[in-house]
Design an enzyme around this catalytic site. Structure first.
Site: not given
Ligand code: GLA
Length: 733
Positions: A358, A438, A473-474, A476, A521, A543
Site C-alpha cells: 500500500d 489530507r 488506485w486511490d 483521497n 479505492c 476504510d
Molecule cells: C486511503 C485508502 C486506504 C489506504 C490509505 C493510504 O485512505 O482508503 O486503504 O490505502 O489511503 O494512504
C-alpha cells in the site's frame, strides 16, 4: 417605420409558419422489453413521445394505442419520455438548453427509431428533434433480456451553427405511476459509506446529488431503490425499481411527484456549475443509467443488477479475484524491505494468494513517510526499499503469491517535486487559496497533458517489475474551489471533463493492460459506481474494517453492487477506526462474504489465531465461487442491530453458502434463531456443514435436509453471544 413594421410582420409570419410545422406522425408504440419487464413509449399523432408503462412485461403493448390523450393546458404536459424546458412542460426538465439568442425553449418531437442487436441486448434508438431549432436528441435503450436490465443514455446533437449551452442534460427520465413510492438511497461519509435510508416520497422534489467532483460517491451513492405501493422495503415481495448511474463525477438523481401523483425519475450528471457548451455540429453523450424492475422485492432487483454487472457491467466481472494481505493497517508508512518480506512469508504461510504493498513506497526528495509529502513523485523510495519493487515482486512470485501495489495518481502533495514543476496542473481558482485535503491537491484531469501524466504513472508503476498483478488506485480527497487553467474561460466544462479525462486514462490503461486486476479505492468507498467499474475489477468498500460496521456497509452495498467487487479485509483489534473489539472468527466470517483479504501484521497473531486464519482461508476457497458468481439472498437486515444473514446460491441451485451473524446479545433461553433460507430447490436434499468450527451451533449440522424444510423455517442455529457468527455450506446430494 415602414421597414420596422415589415420586419415585425415577417417575424410574426415566420413564427406562424414554424408553429404550423408541428410534425405529424403515425400513432405508434415502441416497446422495449426484457424477459419480465416492458418499457412502453407511445408516439402521439403530433409526434410527442410519452412513457406510458414501465413494469411487468406486456404481451400486447399496442393496446396503449387506444389510450386517449389529455394535453393539460392548465397544469402543463406530463409523462414526456424526455421532458425539455419549453412548450407546455413546467416540471423538472431532463433537458434544458439556452440557445445563442438567449432562448430557453425546446420542444422535442419524434422523428423515427431503430432497433438493432448488440452483445446480450436489444438496442433501441429513438430520434427526437426540436421543431424549431436544429437540436436533436437520441434516446438509446439497451435492453438486456435475460437479466431484466435496461440501460438508457442520451445523445444530444447541436445541428445548428452556434454554440448551445446545455443547462440540464439527464441520461434518463422515467415516468412511473403508483400509489406509494418508498425511496431507499445510500448516503454516507468516510468510513461510513452506503448507509441505507428509506423514506416515503410526497408531492415534492427529492434530490440525491454529489457536487464533490471526485470521491463523488462517499456522501451519496448514485443509485436507489424505489419500492412501489408499499410503505416498507421488502426483500421478497412487491414491485421495486432499482437504478444506478454509471458516472464517477457529480451526479443528480431527482424524484418529482406531480399533481397527477405520477413520479418522474431524472438521472444524470449534476448540472451544478456545469452549463456545458455544445459547439455547432457537436454531440454530447450522457453516461448510462441502469434500471431494473422486479416484482419479487428488493432481493430480485439486486440479483438482476448483479447478474447484469457480472456479465457486462464490471471489468472481469464474476472472475475469482485472489485473497490477499494488504500492508496498510499492518505497517502504514513504516516499513523496510524486511518488514514486507516478513509479511509475504506470513501471507503465503496462511494460504493467501497475493501481497499488496500500500501507500508509502515512493518519493525521495520528498519521501512518503506520512501523508504530508511525496504524492506526485512516483519513484521508489531508496531508503526504505533499496532493493526496489522488482525485488519484492520477485520474492512474492517466488512464494507463489501475486504482487500488487498502491498508487494515487490524481493527486499531488504541495511537498513534492511535481507541485514545484507543474503548478499549473493543480486544480485551482486564480488568485484564491488552493485548499488542501489530507495535505494534498487534485491534478486537473480535464487537461490532456495531465491525462498523459496520470496514464504514465500507471504505466511506469507496471514497469517497476515484470508481472505486477494488481494495482490499487486511490483518490483521497474531494474537489473544492474548482478551476482549471487549461480550460480558460470555459470553466463550466471542468467537472464533466475531469471525469471524462479519468475515463480516457482508464480506457488507455485497459487497452495496454487488460489482465491487471484494478481496485478502485477512494478513501474507501468514495468511488463506488458502475462508471468506474467498467474499468476496475473491485472496490475498496470502506476504510472502516470493523466487522460490525461492515455488516451494514456490505449489506447496503449489496443492494446495487455484486459481491465480486466488494473487497473485505480482516483487520486487527481494537479496530483502528472504531476501537471496537470483535472475535477473529466474526471478522473472518464477515470478510468471507466478499472478496476476502487481510490487513494487519500477521506477526501479531497468536498461534491459535493463525490456525483459525488458515482454516477460514482454506474453507473460503472451497465456496468462494458462490460469493463471486452466485445469486445473493439477503435473509436478515443488520439495520436494527440484531441479526444479519445472507446467502449465495449457485445458478443450478446445487450449492449454497449461508452467513449468519449476531450483532447483539439475544436471550439464550429462547433457543436458536430461525432464518428462512431462500433460492434453494425445494425438492433437493442439501447436506449442511458448518465451516471453521469443531462443534456446530446448529443441531442439523452434517445432515441432509430438503430445500423446502430449510426455506420453511427448519434452520435455526444458536447464535448465543454478541458477535457470534456461523457459515454453512450446503451441497445437494
Ligand atoms: C486511503 C485508502 C486506504 C489506504 C490509505 C493510504 O485512505 O482508503 O486503504 O490505502 O489511503 O494512504
Amino acid at each position: 417605420m415602414m421597414k420596422r413594421t415589415l420586419t415585425l410582420i415577417t417575424a410574426v409570419l415566420l413564427t406562424l409558419v414554424q408553429a404550423k410545422a408541428l410534425p405529424v406522425q403515425q400513432r405508434q408504440i415502441i416497446s422495449i422489453e426484457t424477459e419480465n419487464s416492458s418499457l412502453v413509449l407511445l408516439v402521439h399523432e403530433n409526434g410527442r413521445l410519452e412513457t406510458v408503462h414501465y413494469g411487468a412485461h406486456l404481451d400486447s403493448p399496442e393496446q396503449y394505442l387506444q389510450r386517449s390523450v389529455k394535453t393539460d393546458d392548465y397544469n402543463g404536459q406530463r409523462g414526456d419520455t424526455y421532458p425539455a424546458t419549453g412548450g407546455r412542460f413546467v416540471g423538472e426538465p431532463a433537458l434544458h438548453v439556452r440557445y445563442a439568442d438567449g432562448n430557453h425553449n425546446t420542444e422535442l418531437y419524434y422523428t423515427g427509431h431503430q432497433v438493432s442487436q448488440k452483445e446480450g441486448c436489444t438496442s433501441t434508438t429513438v430520434h427526437l428533434k426540436d421543431y424549431v431549432t436544429a437540436l436533436e436528441v437520441d434516446l438509446v435503450y439497451d435492453a438486456y433480456r435475460k437479466e431484466d436490465v435496461i440501460l438508457q443514455h442520451t445523445e444530444i446533437r447541436n445541428g445548428g451553427n452556434q454554440t448551445v449551452e446545455l443547462l440540464n442534460y439527464a441520461s434518463s427520465s422515467l415516468y412511473i405511476d403508483a400509489d406509494e413510492y418508498l425511496l431507499t438511497h445510500f448516503h454516507g461519509t468516510w468510513a461510513s459509506e452506503m448507509q441505507p435510508e428509506s423514506e416515503l416520497l410526497g408531492h415534492d422534489l427529492k434530490v440525491i446529488e454529489s457536487r464533490r467532483g471526485v470521491q463523488a460517491t462517499q456522501g451519496n451513492n448514485p443509485s436507489f431503490l424505489l419500492s412501489l405501493n408499499t410503505k416498507e422495503l421488502s426483500e421478497t415481495d412487491g414491485e421495486v425499481i432499482a437504478g444506478a448511474l454509471a458516472w464517477s463525477g457529480n451526479f443528480r438523481i431527482s424524484f418529482e411527484r406531480d399533481d397527477s401523483h405520477r413520479m418522474n425519475i431524472l438521472s444524470g450528471i449534476s448540472p451544478f456549475a456545469s452549463a456545458y457548451p455544445l459547439k455547432a455540429g457537436a454531440t454530447f453523450q450522457t453516461p448510462e443509467m441502469i434500471f431494473t424492475w422486479a416484482d419479487e422485492g428488493a432481493g430480485e432487483a439486486s440479483r438482476n443488477l448483479h447478474r447484469w454487472a457480472r456479465r457486462y457491467g464490471v471489468y472481469g466481472g464474476g472472475q475469482i479475484n485472489p485473497t490477499l494481505l494488504n500492508s496498510w493497517e499492518g505497517a502504514y508508512f513504516n516499513f523496510t524491505t524486511k518488514t514486507l518480506l516478513g509479511m509475504m512469508d506470513d501471507a503465503a504461510g496462511m494460504g493467501l494468494e497475493m501481497f499488496v504493498l500500500d501507500d508509502g513506497w515512493f518519493g525521495n526528495k520528498y519521501p512518503r513517510n506520512d501523508d504530508k509529502a511525496g504524492l506526485g513523485d512516483w519513484e521508489v523510495n531508496k531508503k526504505k526499499l533499496p532493493e526496489g519493487i522488482d525485488y519484492l515482486a520477485k520474492y512474492a512470485h517466488g512464494k507463489g503469491l501475486k504482487f500488487g501495489i498502491w498508487i494515487e495518481p490524481e493527486m499531488v502533495n504541495p511537498a513534492s517535486s511535481l507541485a514545484k514543476k507543474h503548478p499549473e496542473w493543480v486544480v485551482q481558482s486564480p488568485g484564491r487559496e488552493i485548499y488542501q485535503g489530507r495535505n494534498q491537491w487534485v491534478l486537473d484531469l480535464a487537461n490532456p497533458a495531465v491525462q498523459d501524466f496520470v496514464f504514465g504513472i500507471f504505466d511506469n508503476t507496471m514497469k517497476l517489475a515484470p508481472n505486477i498483478d494488481y494495482i490499487k488506485w486511490d483518490c483521497n480527497r474531494v474537489i473544492q474551489s474548482f478551476g482549471s487553467s487549461y480550460l480558460g474561460s470555459e470553466q463550466d466544462r471542468f467537472f464533466v471533463e475531469y471525469t471524462q479525462g479519468l475515463y480516457n486514462v482508464m480506457r488507455r490503461i485497459r487497452e495496454k493492460y487488460p489482465n491487471v486486476i484494478v481496485q478502485c479505492c477512494s478513501s474507501g468507498g468514495g468511488r463506488i459506481d458502475y462508471g468506474a467499474l467498467r474499468y476496475c475489477n473491485e472496490v475498496w468498500t470502506s476504510d472502516n474494517t470493523d466487522a460490525v460496521c461492515r455488516a451494514l456497509i456490505q449489506y447496503a452495498t449489496s443492494f446495487i453492487y455484486p459481491a465480486c467487487v466488494m473487497a473485505a479485509h480482516v483487520s486487527a483489534v481494537p479496530n483502528h477506526q472504531t476501537r471496537a473489539v470483535t472475535p477473529l472468527k466474526f471478522r473472518f466470517d464477515m470478510a468471507c462474504a466478499g472478496r476476502l483479504g487481510m490487513e494487519l501484521q500477521p506477526k501479531d497473531l497468536s498461534a491459535e489465531e493463525r490456525a483459525l486464519a488458515d482454516r477460514c482461508i482454506g474453507s473460503y476457497k472451497k465456496y468462494r465461487d458462490l460469493v463471486f458468481q452466485g445469486d445473493l439472498y439477503r435473509l436478515a437486515s443488520p439495520s436494527d442491530g440484531s441479526y444479519y444473514a445472507l446467502m449465495y446460491v449457485s445458478e443450478d441451485r446445487s450449492r449454497a453458502v449461508v452467513f449468519t451473524y449476531a450483532l447483539a446479545y439475544e436471550a439464550r433461553t429462547v433457543g436458536g434463531k430461525t432464518f428462512r433460507l431462500q433460492g434453494l430447490d425445494p425438492s433437493k436434499d442439501y447436506k449442511v456443514s458448518e465451516q471453521n468450527v469443531d462443534r456446530s451451533c446448529w443441531w442439523g449440522d452434517g445432515q441432509s435436509f430438503k430445500g423446502d424444510f430449510l426455506m420453511g423455517g427448519g434452520f435455526n442455529p444458536v447464535l448465543g453471544s454478541r458477535y457470534s457468527s456461523a457459515v454453512f455450506l450446503l451441497e445437494a446430494q
